[in-house]
Write a protein that holds these residues in place. Structure first.
Motif, mmCIF file in Angstrom:
data_model
loop_
_atom_site.group_PDB
_atom_site.id
_atom_site.type_symbol
_atom_site.label_atom_id
_atom_site.label_comp_id
_atom_site.label_asym_id
_atom_site.label_seq_id
_atom_site.Cartn_x
_atom_site.Cartn_y
_atom_site.Cartn_z
ATOM 1 N N GLY A 101 2.968 -15.546 -0.713
ATOM 2 C CA GLY A 101 3.746 -15.194 0.519
ATOM 3 C C GLY A 101 4.985 -14.958 0.079
ATOM 4 N N GLN A 102 5.933 -15.047 0.829
ATOM 5 C CA GLN A 102 7.479 -14.749 0.559
ATOM 6 C C GLN A 102 8.422 -15.954 0.589
ATOM 7 O OE1 GLN A 102 7.381 -10.923 3.669
ATOM 8 N NE2 GLN A 102 9.179 -10.642 2.187
ATOM 9 N N GLY B 163 13.015 -16.321 -4.131
ATOM 10 C CA GLY B 163 11.934 -15.316 -3.519
ATOM 11 C C GLY B 163 11.741 -14.018 -4.468
ATOM 12 N N ASN B 164 11.272 -12.995 -3.898
ATOM 13 C CA ASN B 164 10.688 -11.972 -4.983
ATOM 14 C C ASN B 164 11.536 -10.749 -4.891
ATOM 15 O OD1 ASN B 164 8.337 -13.706 -5.594
ATOM 16 N ND2 ASN B 164 7.770 -13.094 -3.336
ATOM 17 N N GLN C 78 0.672 -12.475 -3.466
ATOM 18 C CA GLN C 78 -0.803 -12.433 -2.810
ATOM 19 C C GLN C 78 -1.410 -13.790 -3.283
ATOM 20 O OE1 GLN C 78 -2.843 -9.118 -3.591
ATOM 21 N NE2 GLN C 78 -2.917 -8.473 -1.834
ATOM 22 N N PHE C 79 -1.245 -14.174 -4.535
ATOM 23 C CA PHE C 79 -1.668 -15.295 -5.081
ATOM 24 C C PHE C 79 -1.338 -15.495 -6.638
ATOM 25 C CE2 PHE C 79 -5.303 -17.901 -7.076
ATOM 26 C CZ PHE C 79 -5.399 -19.062 -6.359
ATOM 27 N N THR C 80 -1.083 -16.883 -7.002
ATOM 28 C CA THR C 80 -0.494 -17.140 -8.411
ATOM 29 C C THR C 80 -1.928 -17.589 -9.254
ATOM 30 O OG1 THR C 80 1.372 -17.681 -7.836
ATOM 31 C CG2 THR C 80 1.044 -18.415 -10.046
ATOM 32 N N LYS D 12 1.629 -13.926 -11.463
ATOM 33 C CA LYS D 12 1.555 -13.753 -9.892
ATOM 34 C C LYS D 12 0.968 -12.455 -9.457
ATOM 35 C CE LYS D 12 5.880 -16.473 -8.850
ATOM 36 N NZ LYS D 12 7.181 -16.395 -8.130
ATOM 37 N N LEU D 13 0.103 -12.104 -8.492
ATOM 38 C CA LEU D 13 -0.164 -11.147 -8.097
ATOM 39 C C LEU D 13 0.695 -10.695 -6.648
ATOM 40 C CD1 LEU D 13 -4.035 -11.514 -7.899
ATOM 41 C CD2 LEU D 13 -2.844 -10.681 -9.816
ATOM 42 N N ALA D 14 1.486 -9.771 -7.017
ATOM 43 C CA ALA D 14 2.412 -9.481 -6.018
ATOM 44 C C ALA D 14 2.679 -7.953 -5.746
ATOM 45 C CB ALA D 14 3.937 -9.811 -6.556
ATOM 46 N N TYR D 15 2.911 -7.659 -4.423
ATOM 47 C CA TYR D 15 3.197 -6.179 -4.151
ATOM 48 C C TYR D 15 4.566 -6.037 -3.353
ATOM 49 C CZ TYR D 15 1.114 -7.867 0.157
ATOM 50 O OH TYR D 15 1.013 -8.443 1.543
#
Length: 587
Positions: free
Chosen positions: A48-49, A222-223, A272-274, A283-286
């Motif tokens: 998540g965020q 955060g990202n 989305q998921f680590t 990490k899967l991030a967008y």
């Protein structure tokens, strides 16, 4: 203390502990006070965020791990990290001692059985934010980055990206490079582009929206997502936010690509998921929402400014084949190293998605570059490829090939406003190889019309001869010359070295040719000069000496005289031939 005040103090303490990490950004725990055995907590985003809190312990300090840079070694036995350990994409996660920020996770041990790694002290990261721009070269919504002037010899070079070393026991925690919209062949090319860097391409995870939805506020742990491309093809790297001070946001704890002053959009991101792995989890991030601009890419950190925005270069590709027409739109960053490669990748991907067949293909590529202040540069190229619409074939289209000399010109910044490509693919081997050159006689006449016959061998068709007319000037009587015949896209421009950007663009407009033009060039050993960007091939020795005085800076340059003739063909030409011949004496 009164019970009410005691209760309020306790409530404030609880509230402070639960506030976003940005509320604690001004309190620094100095490196000089860090000792082995100290325990603290970190902030990172697993999914998540919203960041979570985890515990860690200081192992020690690696002195001078990087030039003038110490690294704090840490480990964590927190159950939340038991499965993934320190993952790729956690770079920049802030670590606190005594409630004060001490460092940002940045380096990891590969195949480690413990959750352990290295942490960049916050002092070094803050120093990265003190670098002042070299000039007013921050790209805004209406301005692009100004390219730093390159040496003149870079005029026709294709510069590689500078590659850092990778053979270290404690390695930089790779940043997952989320990519979406690329087909398998184009994705393979993307891996090659970013292979020298600690960026790990992950296919199908880049998002693809307009970066206009979701939260646009950064917070510690955060990202932060750095955007290389957006639209139908997206690419970007995600790491963690380490420090926030007003408009400045620091992250990663290590460089993105180590390019110093650099500009690209940054966005908030969602994990989305680590994914846990035996090597290094990731990490899967967008991206979620554009929230600022990257301004520095330094050894200890990346620095973003939330008050700035960066304009990108639109790349519009229209592809047509026998099955129909499709339009692809992508935006790429304005960067002299990356723009040519990302634009070519966007074009190749669009064409390959529409026409993936790996067979003989003939392509008609119309390209237009909109260059501010100079009007559009338009080209029409005819290309042949035995492996379909490959990146190697498409990269020879002049609209893409001239990007490097434009962006690396040594005279002034270039603002590319738009790149438009119109590609039509026909699955046929419509080419002819140049296999020989024939002369009408042993010595060519001077001052009279003559010719050279070029022998061409088409695919699956009989050989034929194409006549190229020539008129050798009187001054070459008695000289020995070399005649070179080759396709137009391989012919060197018959122009003097350019003296400014306008002359470079003029050379591209008038002195370059597509591959379906046959070019015959006569080279001589006779010396002429170029003056003010013009060729003066026929001067007496006294004039040459005057033009190049030994006691002054040269205003005129030596030049090898060139006579050129060109003939259009009905198909793409390949190969090259040359012959040496004597010019007859005047009678």
């Amino acid at each position: 203390m009164y019970p009410f005040l005691m209760f309020r103090a306790l409530a404030c303490a609880i509230l402070l502990a639960s506030l976003p990490a940005s509320a604690q950004t001004t309190d620094i725990f100095p490196l000089s006070k860090v000792r082995p055995g100290m325990k603290g907590y970190g902030l990172t985003t697993i999914q998540g965020q919203k960041p979570i809190r985890f515990d860690f312990e200081v192992i020690g300090i690696a002195r001078n791990f990087l030039p003038k840079t110490d690294i704090i070694l840490v480990k964590s036995e927190d159950p939340q990290l038991a499965l993934t350990g320190f993952a790729r994409g956690m770079s920049g996660s802030p670590l606190f001692l005594d409630g004060k920020i001490a460092c940002a996770f940045s380096y990891a041990f590969r195949f480690s059985k413990l959750s352990m790694g290295g942490c960049t002290p916050i002092e070094y990261m803050l120093e990265a934010a003190t670098h002042k721009p070299r000039g007013d070269n921050l790209a805004t919504v209406t301005e692009f980055q100004k390219a730093t002037a390159a040496p003149s010899q870079a005029y026709l070079l294709r510069p590689p990206l500078p590659a850092p070393p990778k053979d270290q026991p404690l390695v930089q925690a790779d940043i997952p490079l989320a990519i979406s919209g690329l087909g398998p062949r184009a994705f393979g090319e993307a891996r090659k582009i970013f292979a020298p860097f600690d960026l790990e391409p992950m296919q199908g995870l880049g998002g693809g929206g307009d970066l206009a939805s979701g939260s646009g506020t950064f917070e510690l742990g955060g990202n932060i997502h750095m955007v290389f491309a957006s639209g139908d093809f997206t690419a970007g790297g995600t790491c963690a936010v380490s420090y926030i001070e007003k408009d400045l946001v620091l992250g990663c704890g290590h460089p993105l690509m180590g390019m110093g002053e650099s500009y690209m959009p940054v966005a908030t991101a969602e994990v989305q998921f680590t994914v846990p792995t035996l090597d290094t989890s990731f990490k899967l991030a967008y991206p979620v929402r554009e929230a600022g601009a990257l301004v520095q890419d330094r050894l200890a950190a990346v620095v973003a400014d939330t008050s700035k925005r960066v304009a990108m270069i639109p790349v519009r590709v229209t592809v047509k084949n026998n099955e129909g027409l499709k339009v692809f739109s992508t935006n790429v960053i304005a960067n002299r190293f990356l723009t040519p490669q990302l634009a070519t990748l966007a074009v190749a991907n669009a064409v390959q998605v529409m026409s993936p067949d790996m067979t003989d293909a003939t392509l008609t590529v119309k390209s237009t570059l909109s260059v501010k202040g100079f009007g559009p540069l338009a080209f029409t190229d005819y290309l042949y490829s035995a492996e379909g619409a490959s990146l190697a074939a498409l990269s020879t289209a002049r609209g893409l090939r001239v990007l490097v000399p434009l962006l690396f010109n040594p005279y002034e910044p270039v603002k590319l406003e738009k790149i438009e490509i119109d590609a039509q693919i026909a699955y046929k081997a419509d080419f002819a190889e140049i296999i020989g050159v024939r002369l009408p006689e042993l010595q060519l006449p001077a001052g009279k019309p003559t010719y050279v016959d070029v022998v061409l061998r088409p695919f699956n068709a009989p050989e034929y001869t194409q006549r190229v007319p020539l008129t050798i000037p009187d001054r070459l009587a008695g000289a020995t010359v070399k005649i070179e015949v080759l396709p137009g896209d391989q012919a060197r421009p018959d122009a003097a070295p350019p003296k400014n950007l306008g002359e470079i663009i003029d050379v591209f407009r008038t002195k370059t040719f597509p591959a379906n033009v046959l070019v015959a060039t006569v080279y001589t050993s006779e010396e002429g000069v170029t003056l003010g960007g013009r060729v003066l091939p026929d001067l007496p020795d006294s004039a040459l000496d005057t033009a190049r005085p030994a006691t002054a800076t040269r205003r005129a340059d030596a030049y090898r005289s060139i006579l050129r003739s060109k003939i259009p063909l009905s198909r793409v030409a390949t190969g090259r031939q040359e012959i040496v011949v004597k010019i007859a004496d005047l009678k």
